[in-house]
Design a protein around this motif. Structure first.
Motif, PDB file in Angstrom:
ATOM      1  N   ALA A  43      -9.309   4.255 -34.359  1.00  0.00           N
ATOM      2  CA  ALA A  43      -8.150   4.936 -34.960  1.00  0.00           C
ATOM      3  C   ALA A  43      -8.573   5.699 -36.210  1.00  0.00           C
ATOM      4  O   ALA A  43      -8.131   6.837 -36.438  1.00  0.00           O
TER       5      ALA A  43
ATOM      6  N   ALA B 113      -8.850   6.643 -28.518  1.00  0.00           N
ATOM      7  CA  ALA B 113      -8.988   5.402 -29.287  1.00  0.00           C
ATOM      8  C   ALA B 113      -8.485   4.205 -28.481  1.00  0.00           C
ATOM      9  O   ALA B 113      -9.114   3.145 -28.461  1.00  0.00           O
ATOM     10  N   ARG B 114      -7.367   4.370 -27.823  1.00  0.00           N
ATOM     11  CA  ARG B 114      -6.804   3.293 -26.998  1.00  0.00           C
ATOM     12  C   ARG B 114      -7.736   2.965 -25.827  1.00  0.00           C
ATOM     13  O   ARG B 114      -7.992   1.807 -25.526  1.00  0.00           O
TER      14      ARG B 114
ATOM     15  N   SER C  18       0.345   2.264 -43.705  1.00  0.00           N
ATOM     16  CA  SER C  18      -1.049   2.417 -43.281  1.00  0.00           C
ATOM     17  C   SER C  18      -1.963   1.965 -44.412  1.00  0.00           C
ATOM     18  O   SER C  18      -1.497   1.589 -45.483  1.00  0.00           O
TER      19      SER C  18
ATOM     20  N   THR D  35      -8.715  11.567 -29.879  1.00  0.00           N
ATOM     21  CA  THR D  35      -7.255  11.527 -29.770  1.00  0.00           C
ATOM     22  C   THR D  35      -6.813  10.065 -29.789  1.00  0.00           C
ATOM     23  O   THR D  35      -7.627   9.152 -29.634  1.00  0.00           O
ATOM     24  N   ARG D  36      -5.523   9.847 -29.955  1.00  0.00           N
ATOM     25  CA  ARG D  36      -5.001   8.480 -29.896  1.00  0.00           C
ATOM     26  C   ARG D  36      -5.290   7.857 -28.535  1.00  0.00           C
ATOM     27  O   ARG D  36      -5.597   6.676 -28.427  1.00  0.00           O
ATOM     28  N   HIS D  37      -5.192   8.662 -27.477  1.00  0.00           N
ATOM     29  CA  HIS D  37      -5.507   8.166 -26.140  1.00  0.00           C
ATOM     30  C   HIS D  37      -6.974   7.725 -26.051  1.00  0.00           C
ATOM     31  O   HIS D  37      -7.288   6.688 -25.472  1.00  0.00           O
TER      32      HIS D  37
ATOM     33  N   THR E  73      -8.340   9.708 -36.763  1.00  0.00           N
ATOM     34  CA  THR E  73      -7.421  10.117 -37.826  1.00  0.00           C
ATOM     35  C   THR E  73      -8.157  10.784 -38.981  1.00  0.00           C
ATOM     36  O   THR E  73      -7.761  11.847 -39.442  1.00  0.00           O
TER      37      THR E  73
END
Length: 168
Positions: free
Chosen positions: A58, A23-24, A108, A19-21, A62
């Motif tokens: 990311a 990755a962060r 992107s 998830t984006r979370h 993705t």
């Protein structure tokens, strides 16, 4: 989540949700681990690691995401080299080595270009399930700022099933 930290060899391995979370969190934990190993926050190597981990993570969430499967970050500090590896479980979506650079107004498509500019070497290799994209760069800033004057070109990605090592 359970981290495996082996300090003598300087290896950190952690799985994250795709998830984006996730990755962060991978980016934050990478710079925290580097700080623990003596690569200070806000130094050039720490900032480089943050960008490379951020971009590769990311891409994993993705383009390499398989529902219910995590991605893995492996961070290694070996002497004067930092190696970042991000593995995902999708092997049918390798980065396109012949992709044209994105249009100037595209939102992107620049992640691997950034990785290629920041890393001294990078590539893709298959794993038992999926693929790993890796990048290496110095753990200490270059003492000669003039040596940083020429930008590095991204390395071409290998055909599936082969690892390519390149130098800029």
């Amino acid at each position: 989540m359970k981290a495996e930290i082996i300090t003598p060899a300087g290896v950190f391995t952690q799985r994250f949700s795709s998830t984006r979370h996730g990755a962060r969190l991978a980016r934050h934990l990478a710079v925290q681990q580097l700080d623990t190993w003596g690569v200070p926050y806000d130094s050039d190597p720490s900032d480089t690691a943050a960008v490379i981990v951020g971009e590769l993570a990311a891409n994993a969430v993705t383009h390499g995401r398989v529902p219910g499967r995590d991605f893995e970050l492996r961070l290694t500090l070996d002497g004067r080299t930092i190696r970042v590896e991000v593995g995902d479980t999708r092997d049918d979506r390798l980065p396109d080595r012949d992709a044209a650079p994105p249009a100037p107004d595209a939102e992107s498509g620049r992640g691997l270009l950034l990785v290629g500019l920041l890393a001294t070497r990078w590539g893709v290799r298959e794993r038992a399930v999926g693929k790993t994209v890796w990048a290496e760069f110095p753990s200490e800033p270059d003492p000669d700022p003039a040596a940083q004057g020429s930008p590095r070109r991204p390395a071409p990605l290998p055909a599936k099933g082969r690892t390519r090592r390149t130098r800029s």
